[in-house]
Design a protein around this motif. Structure first.
Motif, PDB file in Angstrom:
ATOM      1  N   GLY A  82      55.391  25.668  37.603  1.00  0.00           N
ATOM      2  CA  GLY A  82      54.370  25.394  36.591  1.00  0.00           C
ATOM      3  C   GLY A  82      54.255  26.445  35.514  1.00  0.00           C
ATOM      4  O   GLY A  82      53.494  26.282  34.553  1.00  0.00           O
ATOM      5  N   GLY A  83      54.998  27.550  35.668  1.00  0.00           N
ATOM      6  CA  GLY A  83      54.989  28.589  34.651  1.00  0.00           C
ATOM      7  C   GLY A  83      53.815  29.535  34.720  1.00  0.00           C
ATOM      8  O   GLY A  83      53.512  30.228  33.748  1.00  0.00           O
ATOM      9  N   THR A  84      53.133  29.592  35.889  1.00  0.00           N
ATOM     10  CA  THR A  84      51.955  30.452  36.000  1.00  0.00           C
ATOM     11  C   THR A  84      52.123  31.576  37.019  1.00  0.00           C
ATOM     12  O   THR A  84      51.181  32.329  37.252  1.00  0.00           O
ATOM     13  N   HIS A  85      53.292  31.703  37.626  1.00  0.00           N
ATOM     14  CA  HIS A  85      53.499  32.771  38.605  1.00  0.00           C
ATOM     15  C   HIS A  85      53.576  34.109  37.876  1.00  0.00           C
ATOM     16  O   HIS A  85      54.282  34.250  36.866  1.00  0.00           O
ATOM     17  N   ALA A  86      52.863  35.098  38.406  1.00  0.00           N
ATOM     18  CA  ALA A  86      52.774  36.398  37.735  1.00  0.00           C
ATOM     19  C   ALA A  86      54.113  37.107  37.635  1.00  0.00           C
ATOM     20  O   ALA A  86      54.314  37.936  36.724  1.00  0.00           O
ATOM     21  N   ASP A  87      55.045  36.810  38.537  1.00  0.00           N
ATOM     22  CA  ASP A  87      56.316  37.527  38.561  1.00  0.00           C
ATOM     23  C   ASP A  87      57.481  36.701  38.030  1.00  0.00           C
ATOM     24  O   ASP A  87      58.636  37.095  38.178  1.00  0.00           O
ATOM     25  N   VAL A  88      57.184  35.559  37.440  1.00  0.00           N
ATOM     26  CA  VAL A  88      58.226  34.720  36.834  1.00  0.00           C
ATOM     27  C   VAL A  88      57.943  34.596  35.346  1.00  0.00           C
ATOM     28  O   VAL A  88      56.913  34.059  34.950  1.00  0.00           O
ATOM     29  N   THR A  89      58.852  35.106  34.532  1.00  0.00           N
ATOM     30  CA  THR A  89      58.706  35.054  33.079  1.00  0.00           C
ATOM     31  C   THR A  89      59.684  34.029  32.513  1.00  0.00           C
ATOM     32  O   THR A  89      60.890  34.132  32.741  1.00  0.00           O
ATOM     33  N   LEU A  90      59.160  33.030  31.806  1.00  0.00           N
ATOM     34  CA  LEU A  90      59.972  31.966  31.218  1.00  0.00           C
ATOM     35  C   LEU A  90      59.982  32.129  29.707  1.00  0.00           C
ATOM     36  O   LEU A  90      58.924  32.186  29.071  1.00  0.00           O
ATOM     37  N   VAL A  91      61.169  32.214  29.133  1.00  0.00           N
ATOM     38  CA  VAL A  91      61.308  32.396  27.689  1.00  0.00           C
ATOM     39  C   VAL A  91      62.135  31.247  27.125  1.00  0.00           C
ATOM     40  O   VAL A  91      63.281  31.041  27.537  1.00  0.00           O
ATOM     41  N   ALA A  92      61.557  30.496  26.188  1.00  0.00           N
ATOM     42  CA  ALA A  92      62.266  29.402  25.529  1.00  0.00           C
ATOM     43  C   ALA A  92      61.840  29.397  24.068  1.00  0.00           C
ATOM     44  O   ALA A  92      60.752  28.937  23.744  1.00  0.00           O
ATOM     45  N   THR A  93      62.659  29.950  23.202  1.00  0.00           N
ATOM     46  CA  THR A  93      62.271  30.059  21.803  1.00  0.00           C
ATOM     47  C   THR A  93      62.344  28.713  21.107  1.00  0.00           C
ATOM     48  O   THR A  93      63.205  27.879  21.405  1.00  0.00           O
ATOM     49  N   GLU A  94      61.422  28.482  20.189  1.00  0.00           N
ATOM     50  CA  GLU A  94      61.443  27.299  19.355  1.00  0.00           C
ATOM     51  C   GLU A  94      61.828  27.663  17.928  1.00  0.00           C
ATOM     52  O   GLU A  94      61.711  26.859  17.012  1.00  0.00           O
ATOM     53  N   ARG A  95      62.300  28.897  17.774  1.00  0.00           N
ATOM     54  CA  ARG A  95      62.774  29.335  16.471  1.00  0.00           C
ATOM     55  C   ARG A  95      64.300  29.352  16.480  1.00  0.00           C
ATOM     56  O   ARG A  95      64.940  29.027  17.470  1.00  0.00           O
ATOM     57  N   VAL A  96      64.870  29.763  15.364  1.00  0.00           N
ATOM     58  CA  VAL A  96      66.319  29.751  15.240  1.00  0.00           C
ATOM     59  C   VAL A  96      66.958  30.788  16.149  1.00  0.00           C
ATOM     60  O   VAL A  96      68.010  30.565  16.739  1.00  0.00           O
ATOM     61  N   ILE A  97      66.320  31.958  16.293  1.00  0.00           N
ATOM     62  CA  ILE A  97      66.886  33.021  17.122  1.00  0.00           C
ATOM     63  C   ILE A  97      65.793  33.656  17.975  1.00  0.00           C
ATOM     64  O   ILE A  97      64.599  33.572  17.668  1.00  0.00           O
ATOM     65  N   THR A  99      64.149  37.066  18.829  1.00  0.00           N
ATOM     66  CA  THR A  99      64.044  38.314  18.075  1.00  0.00           C
ATOM     67  C   THR A  99      64.233  39.517  18.985  1.00  0.00           C
ATOM     68  O   THR A  99      64.068  39.433  20.219  1.00  0.00           O
ATOM     69  N   ILE A 100      64.544  40.637  18.383  1.00  0.00           N
ATOM     70  CA  ILE A 100      64.739  41.860  19.162  1.00  0.00           C
ATOM     71  C   ILE A 100      63.422  42.297  19.804  1.00  0.00           C
ATOM     72  O   ILE A 100      63.417  42.885  20.895  1.00  0.00           O
ATOM     73  N   ASP A 101      62.295  41.992  19.159  1.00  0.00           N
ATOM     74  CA  ASP A 101      60.992  42.339  19.744  1.00  0.00           C
ATOM     75  C   ASP A 101      60.756  41.574  21.043  1.00  0.00           C
ATOM     76  O   ASP A 101      60.220  42.122  22.016  1.00  0.00           O
ATOM     77  N   GLU A 102      61.167  40.316  21.066  1.00  0.00           N
ATOM     78  CA  GLU A 102      61.001  39.508  22.275  1.00  0.00           C
ATOM     79  C   GLU A 102      61.839  40.060  23.420  1.00  0.00           C
ATOM     80  O   GLU A 102      61.384  40.126  24.569  1.00  0.00           O
ATOM     81  N   ILE A 103      63.072  40.441  23.115  1.00  0.00           N
ATOM     82  CA  ILE A 103      63.944  40.984  24.158  1.00  0.00           C
ATOM     83  C   ILE A 103      63.456  42.354  24.614  1.00  0.00           C
ATOM     84  O   ILE A 103      63.522  42.675  25.810  1.00  0.00           O
ATOM     85  N   GLU A 104      62.954  43.167  23.685  1.00  0.00           N
ATOM     86  CA  GLU A 104      62.394  44.468  24.076  1.00  0.00           C
ATOM     87  C   GLU A 104      61.243  44.276  25.061  1.00  0.00           C
ATOM     88  O   GLU A 104      61.109  45.030  26.036  1.00  0.00           O
ATOM     89  N   HIS A 105      60.422  43.267  24.811  1.00  0.00           N
ATOM     90  CA  HIS A 105      59.317  42.979  25.738  1.00  0.00           C
ATOM     91  C   HIS A 105      59.856  42.578  27.106  1.00  0.00           C
ATOM     92  O   HIS A 105      59.354  43.048  28.141  1.00  0.00           O
ATOM     93  N   LEU A 106      60.890  41.742  27.132  1.00  0.00           N
ATOM     94  CA  LEU A 106      61.467  41.313  28.405  1.00  0.00           C
ATOM     95  C   LEU A 106      62.063  42.490  29.170  1.00  0.00           C
ATOM     96  O   LEU A 106      61.945  42.564  30.398  1.00  0.00           O
ATOM     97  N   VAL A 107      62.715  43.393  28.450  1.00  0.00           N
ATOM     98  CA  VAL A 107      63.299  44.577  29.095  1.00  0.00           C
ATOM     99  C   VAL A 107      62.198  45.395  29.762  1.00  0.00           C
ATOM    100  O   VAL A 107      62.364  45.904  30.880  1.00  0.00           O
TER     101      VAL A 107
END
Length: 396
Positions: A82-97, A99-107
């Protein structure tokens, strides 16, 4: 019931992920790893094959509280899916790319130990939408993973990511699922009659998400037929210009329809978070945040518009595939079962060589669209190439 139920036609992938989940549970329990589990996975396959479904199912199995993992009913499974687990991060961009800021956050997230579950799982559904600098940042995170962090990268093909990233991931390749499997899934999950589900699965060429949309929305089926008929019935340059305008206009309308309500909700939520009620002069920091949000929303609309056009071109390509099948008297089932009259009319008015030329023109249009050529110019050039006069070598 299990987390693997919606992963249809991919038994080899399900088996590999089941084994890895069992291995992962053993590692958490202090057992020696058996070699099935790894910290980074590259899940590839054609659009609609179930890449994100596989990744989310595996994420749920890793957090499952039961044996064997992947029960689908425990809190770990349900919140992960359901996308609500605290330790599971789901990333699906609706933009063209991405961004480096998004990946920095994931790191940064990847460096954190799991708080509730057994693993920190990061699912990137659009790993192919990264520029080289962003990919290099992700590479560093994958090269030096924390003990309980798992990366799941989803792309259409392995070649869509850097070779250095590919070499550090275990590759899973999904196939195009059989039409019957997709039809049964939609019938079971959405309560659609099997014949309608089967026709939708055929028209979508086993793209599960699109098949579900077509099966459950009659308006979507009519819009698809309209868009396919517009360029296929072109007879003059004027017709071509009108058909191209129709394609681009409908794509823009669909993008606006899909984003308008969401854009308003995002703006309202941002203003609430910033503590601004909209009265008086807009503070500078609020205006800056609103401008940034507007830019992101514009990029999202652009991607939806281009994705809609590309899907239409893919549908049109399938139409001429059917035309060729009829012309060759091949004993192969048609994809566009709702367009039999148009298919036979196009087959009668041309030859196989002309049909191949038209398919080539559509393929060129898809490449140009992917290269960010102006959509209207792309559609006009393609529609002109579909004219009977052009196909026969006459340009008047």
């Amino acid at each position: 019931m299990s987390v693997w139920d919606d992963l249809v036609g991919q038994d080899h992938v399900s088996e590999a992920l089941r084994s890895a989940a069992v291995d992962a549970a053993g590692i958490v329990a202090g057992q020696d790893p058996r070699g099935y589990m790894t910290h980074a996975w590259l899940v590839t396959g054609p659009p609609g094959s179930g890449r994100s479904t596989a990744a989310r199912a595996f994420a749920a199995a890793l957090q499952c509280e039961n044996t064997p993992p992947g029960c689908g009913v425990c809190d770990g499974c349900r919140t992960s899916l359901g996308g609500t687990h605290a330790d599971v991060t789901l990333v699906a961009t609706e933009r063209v790319i991405l961004t480096i800021d998004e990946i920095e956050h994931l790191v940064g997230v990847a460096q954190q130990a799991p708080t509730q579950g057994r693993w920190r799982v990061i699912v990137v559904e659009d790993a192919d939408r990264m520029v080289e600098q962003t990919s290099n940042l992700l590479l560093k995170a994958i090269e030096e993973p924390p003990e309980r962090t798992v990366w799941l990268l989803c792309t259409p093909a392995a070649g869509d990511v850097l070779p250095t990233i590919r070499s550090r991931c275990r590759l899973l390749t999904l196939r195009v699922p059989p039409v019957e499997d997709v039809a049964r899934l939609i019938a079971r999950r959405d309560g659609v009659d099997l014949d309608t589900a089967r026709a939708a699965a055929m028209m979508s060429q086993s793209h599960i998400g699109l098949a579900r949309h077509l099966a459950t929305d009659e308006g979507a089926r009519k819009r698809r037929a309209r868009l396919m008929n517009a360029p296929a019935t072109v007879r003059s340059v004027a017709d071509a210009v009108m058909a191209a305008d129709t394609l681009v206009t409908v794509a823009k309308e669909e993008a606006e329809e899909r984003t308008q309500q969401r854009n308003a909700a995002e703006k309202a939520e941002l203003l609430r978070m910033l503590g601004y009620d909209g009265s008086g002069r807009t503070p500078r920091h609020v205006a800056s945040q609103l401008n940034s949000l507007a830019e992101n929303q514009k990029r999202r609309a652009t991607r939806i518009e281009r994705d809609t056009l590309d899907r239409t071109l893919s549908d049109l390509l399938s139409l001429y595939r059917d035309v060729y099948i009829v012309q060759a008297d091949a004993e192969v089932e048609l994809i566009n079962v709702d367009q039999r009259d148009l298919i036979h009319a196009l087959a009668a008015e041309s030859t196989r060589e002309i049909t191949v030329m038209r398919m080539d023109a559509i393929a060129v249009a898809r490449r140009r669209l992917a290269a960010n050529v102006a959509p209207l110019l792309v559609m006009e050039a393609m529609a002109i190439a579909l004219r009977p006069q052009f196909a026969h070598g006459r340009t008047t």
